[in-house]
Structure formats: structure tokens, C-alpha cells
Design an enzyme around this catalytic site. Structure first.
Site, mmCIF file in Angstrom:
data_model
loop_
_atom_site.group_PDB
_atom_site.id
_atom_site.type_symbol
_atom_site.label_atom_id
_atom_site.label_comp_id
_atom_site.label_asym_id
_atom_site.label_seq_id
_atom_site.Cartn_x
_atom_site.Cartn_y
_atom_site.Cartn_z
ATOM 1 N N SER A 23 44.232 38.464 35.849
ATOM 2 C CA SER A 23 44.131 40.587 36.111
ATOM 3 C C SER A 23 45.343 41.125 36.333
ATOM 4 O O SER A 23 45.074 42.652 35.708
ATOM 5 C CB SER A 23 43.343 39.976 36.885
ATOM 6 O OG SER A 23 42.329 39.456 36.689
ATOM 7 N N LYS A 72 34.259 34.700 46.235
ATOM 8 C CA LYS A 72 33.577 35.311 45.984
ATOM 9 C C LYS A 72 31.806 35.624 46.624
ATOM 10 O O LYS A 72 31.158 36.943 46.779
ATOM 11 C CB LYS A 72 32.710 36.212 44.132
ATOM 12 C CG LYS A 72 33.663 35.861 43.050
ATOM 13 C CD LYS A 72 33.469 35.975 42.087
ATOM 14 C CE LYS A 72 34.420 35.844 41.028
ATOM 15 N NZ LYS A 72 33.321 36.238 39.628
ATOM 16 N N TYR A 224 37.126 32.174 26.638
ATOM 17 C CA TYR A 224 38.303 32.878 25.899
ATOM 18 C C TYR A 224 39.409 32.158 25.597
ATOM 19 O O TYR A 224 40.024 32.561 24.819
ATOM 20 C CB TYR A 224 38.854 34.284 26.543
ATOM 21 C CG TYR A 224 39.224 34.170 27.388
ATOM 22 C CD1 TYR A 224 38.514 34.925 28.997
ATOM 23 C CD2 TYR A 224 40.560 33.996 28.266
ATOM 24 C CE1 TYR A 224 38.673 34.625 29.830
ATOM 25 C CE2 TYR A 224 40.956 34.250 28.863
ATOM 26 C CZ TYR A 224 40.091 34.740 30.242
ATOM 27 O OH TYR A 224 40.570 34.390 31.817
ATOM 28 N N GLY A 245 34.794 35.608 25.141
ATOM 29 C CA GLY A 245 34.460 36.374 26.340
ATOM 30 C C GLY A 245 35.889 37.054 27.244
ATOM 31 O O GLY A 245 35.168 36.949 27.933
#
Ligand code: ATR
Length: 281
Positions: A23, A72, A224, A245
Site C-alpha cells: 500500500s 478490519k 496478483y 487481482g
């Protein structure tokens, strides 16, 4: 690296662990493409200090945070406002600063919808097969239902876990991986949401049986890395279209960035970002 000064806006990620996250690279690249004075930093936060971390981030004026494993679900208790989709999915991966705290969003589902759109997979009225029933599948299931999927077959190793997550939903059938033969022959969209096939386990595939792939017209593997998974190879060798992905990952980051910065990212910047991420992947 962007130059940091007194007006730099701070974004970040909270999770545990955070060492392997991609990220920061995506957000910092996006910020530099947009010319925004922003820096994105990963923060390792222990589960028992999550509330303090969110309050502390607000006290420090941190503009926005992504939230990853294992926070999360728990982080939903500490938001000031909660987006309806995040509430329904039951997970938040984005906190954007509002008056008095943060608003929680889920951009995994919107990132997935944006990937489907960009590769021209149309779900409305179609039957879909979902492989896996973990955290990622929750966001995928929400998106598929919102897009108007007709019937959804969820195949998972643990049927109990899948039942607990999706058992009450209408037009959803839950079964084990070996039960794929019970699905009527036809052309389905298939979304691969398990972790099987993730690098370095490149040659593994959650359903090895070649016959299954005759059912697949188009597919997305949320993995991915590797770029082309064993699952994707099987889909294409049976005449289907398969995507990894990476676009979902990128679009969830772009959507988070849009909530953090309260502005839209132009499509040409997104495409440029995708080309660079794909090149470095
Ligand atoms: P994520 O957040 O990436 O979805 P997760 O919540 O841990 O991660 O979910 C992982 C998914 O991969 C689950 O569907 C899991 O199956 P179970 O629900 O039965 O645990 C699936 N998975 C992981 N390893 C697997 C394996 N070796 N064979 C089959 N499924 C596997």
C-alpha cells in the site's frame, strides 16, 4: 519520495504485521502523480491497542488510514461514522477523517467492482461461482449481489464457515469443492477468493479437476502474485478469459485515496498507475 514539510498530509496503514504491504508504494506513487503533498506510512498496531491507535491518529491529525489484518472487523467499534456498505459487509479497510473522528468505509468491494467494470465482466443477471469464503469473499459477495448476480454458488473447504457467512442470503448455494459437478453445465463467471496459488505456491490451484474449467467463461483470481496463477492458466486453456487481482488492489487503493483526500482520481492517472504496478509486479 515526496518532500515532507509543515503542510504535508499524513496517510497510513494500520495492521499487524505490516512489513510486506504494497500500500505505501501505491499511495505514494499516486500522490506524486497527482502532485499532492502527502506521505503514506505503515504502522504496526497490536490488537489490544487498536482503540488508542485510532484516537491517537485523530489527535495527530492523520488524514486517513487503511486498515488490514487483523483489525478490519474490530475497528468498526472505533469509528465515528460507518458507511452502509461497510456495515453490511462487516469489515472496514478505510478510515477517512471527519469531524470528531473517522468514517469507516470498505473499498475492497468497490475496488472489485471497478476491476469488473474495467475488464468488462458484466454480472447483472448472470450466475457466478465464488471459490472461498474468507474476508476477501465477504466483499466480493456484497459486490456481486449489488451488481445483480442471479445465482451464486459458494464453494469452500469449510462448509460451516461459508454457511456462517452467507447461509442466510437468498440465491446463494453453499457447497464443498468436490461438489462442483452438481452445478448445471453452462457458462459462469468465477471469482477465486482463496489463498491457494499465492506465490511461492505458484503451481497450486484450489480445484485441480480440468472438467470444472469448462464451466468458466470469465474469471478473476484475487491473487496478483504470481501475475498469472495456475487457476488463471486453467481458465484460459479451456477458452475462458482470466484476470488477476492487481486491478482490484489498485482500485481499492484509489478509492481509499479518494475518501482520504475527498477528490476524484482521474482515469488517465489510474491507467498510468496500473501500467507501472503491472510492470513492477
Ligand atoms: P482473505 O482475507 O484473503 O480472504 P482468509 O479470510 O484467511 O483470507 O480466507 C482464506 C480463504 O482461503 C478461505 O476460504 C480458506 O478456506 P477455509 O474457510 O476453509 O479456511 C481458503 N483456503 C486457505 N487455504 C486453503 C487450502 N489449502 N485449501 C482450500 N482452501 C483454502
Amino acid at each position: 519520495m515526496n518532500e515532507v514539510n509543515g503542510s504535508t498530509k499524513i496517510l497510513g496503514l494500520i495492521g499487524d504485521p505490516v512489513e510486506h504491504t504494497g500500500s505505501p508504494a501505491i499511495h505514494n506513487l499516486l500522490a506524486s502523480k497527482l502532485g499532492d503533498n502527502v506521505i503514506y506510512v505503515p504502522f504496526r498496531v497490536k490488537a489490544k491497542r487498536l482503540e488508542e491507535a485510532v484516537e491517537g491518529a485523530y489527535a495527530l491529525g492523520i488524514e486517513g488510514l487503511n486498515v488490514t489484518v487483523p483489525h478490519k472487523v474490530e475497528v468498526m467499534q472505533y469509528v465515528t461514522e460507518l458507511d452502509d456498505a461497510a456495515l453490511e459487509i462487516g469489515a472496514v479497510n478505510t478510515l477517512a477523517k471527519v469531524r470528531g473522528g473517522y468514517k469507516g468505509y470498505n473499498t475492497d468491494f468497490s475496488g472489485f467492482m471497478r476491476e469488473l467494470d474495467s475488464v468488462d465482466i458484466q454480472v447483472n443477471g448472470k450466475d457466478v461461482i465464488v471459490l472461498g469464503a474468507g474476508g476477501a469473499a465477504k466483499a466480493v459477495m456484497y459486490a456481486l449481489r449489488r451488481l445483480g448476480a442471479r445465482q451464486i454458488y459458494v464453494l469452500n473447504r469449510s462448509i460451516e464457515k461459508a454457511e456462517a457467512l452467507f447461509g442466510r442470503l437468498s440465491n446463494v448455494s453453499i457447497m464443498g469443492f468436490d461438489d462442483w459437478k452438481k452445478i448445471a453445465s453452462g457458462q459462469y463467471i468465477c471469482i477465486q477468493c482463496t489463498s491457494v496459488g499465492l506465490s511461492p505456491d505458484d503451481n497450486s490451484c484450489v480445484i485441480e479437476d480440468e472438467g470444472f474449467y469448462d464451466l468458466v467463461e470469465s474469471a478473476v483470481d484475487l491473487i496478483y502474485k504470481p501475475k498469472e496463477t495456475a487457476f488463471m492458466k486453467k481458465v484460459t486453456s479451456h477458452g475462458g478469459k482470466a484476470y488477476n487481482g492487481l486491478r482490484m488492489l489498485m482500485y481499492q487503493a484509489v478509492s481509499s485515496y479518494e475518501f482520504f483526500m475527498k477528490k476524484e482520481v482521474p482515469e488517465d492517472i489510474t491507467e498510468e498507475l496500473y501500467r507501472e504496478l503491472d510492470h513492477n509486479n
